[in-house]
Write a protein that holds these residues in place. Structure first.
Motif: not given
Ligand code: THU
Length: 141
Positions: A22-26, A42-46, A51-56, A89-93
């Motif tokens: 969906y985001s095509k942002f890995s 890794c990030n796993i989208e849905n 339900p998307t899970n960030c890589a961290e 890039i920096s980790p989300c909140g």
């Molecule tokens: N994402 C991460 O995996 N880590 C972050 O710290 C920021 C965002 C992912 C979530 C989503 O799959 C995609 O990046 C775009 O937001």
């Protein structure tokens, strides 16, 4: 001194497994345990998006589910898929809060990298100052 280069290399490998239709942002992460073991995420989208899970968080949840709860650092890399990261890039909140659960924020290091030569290192406390932690709930027990 931590081996930042090694941790970034692991995060770059982890990024190759990202599921991002969906985001095509890995995004890739590599979590260093106190034992020296490195857990990749890794990030796993849905299709339902939320339900998307960030890589961290993937790395933290993998580790905790295998009984590892003491961590030293995490490296994070990300950017549009099919290209090397073009910026840091920096980790989300939400991920900052999840990390807070399992580490000492004054010691735990977050490495945000573009590649093994270009990166920034922060203590979690700098990214989540005055964060809410298990200490707030457990101190009177
Ligand atoms: N994402 C991460 O995996 N880590 C972050 O710290 C920021 C965002 C992912 C979530 C989503 O799959 C995609 O990046 C775009 O937001």
């Amino acid at each position: 001194m931590l081996d930042y280069e090694k941790l970034i290399t692991e995060a770059l490998c982890a990024r190759e497994k990202a599921y991002v239709p969906y985001s095509k942002f890995s995004v890739g992460s590599a979590l260093l345990c106190d034992s020296g073991e490195i857990i990749r995420g890794c990030n796993i989208e849905n299709a339902a998006y939320s339900p998307t899970n960030c890589a961290e968080r993937t790395a933290v949840f993998k580790a905790v589910s295998e009984g590892k709860k003491e961590f030293k650092a995490i490296a994070v890399v990300g950017g549009p898929k099919d290209a090397p990261p073009a910026e840091i890039i920096s980790p989300c909140g939400v991920c900052r809060q999840v990390l807070m659960e399992f580490c000492d924020p004054y010691v735990f290091e977050v490495i945000m990298a573009k590649n093994t030569r270009e990166y920034k290192v922060y203590k979690l406390d700098e990214l989540l100052p005055e964060g809410f932690s298990p200490k707030n709930l457990l101190k009177n027990k």
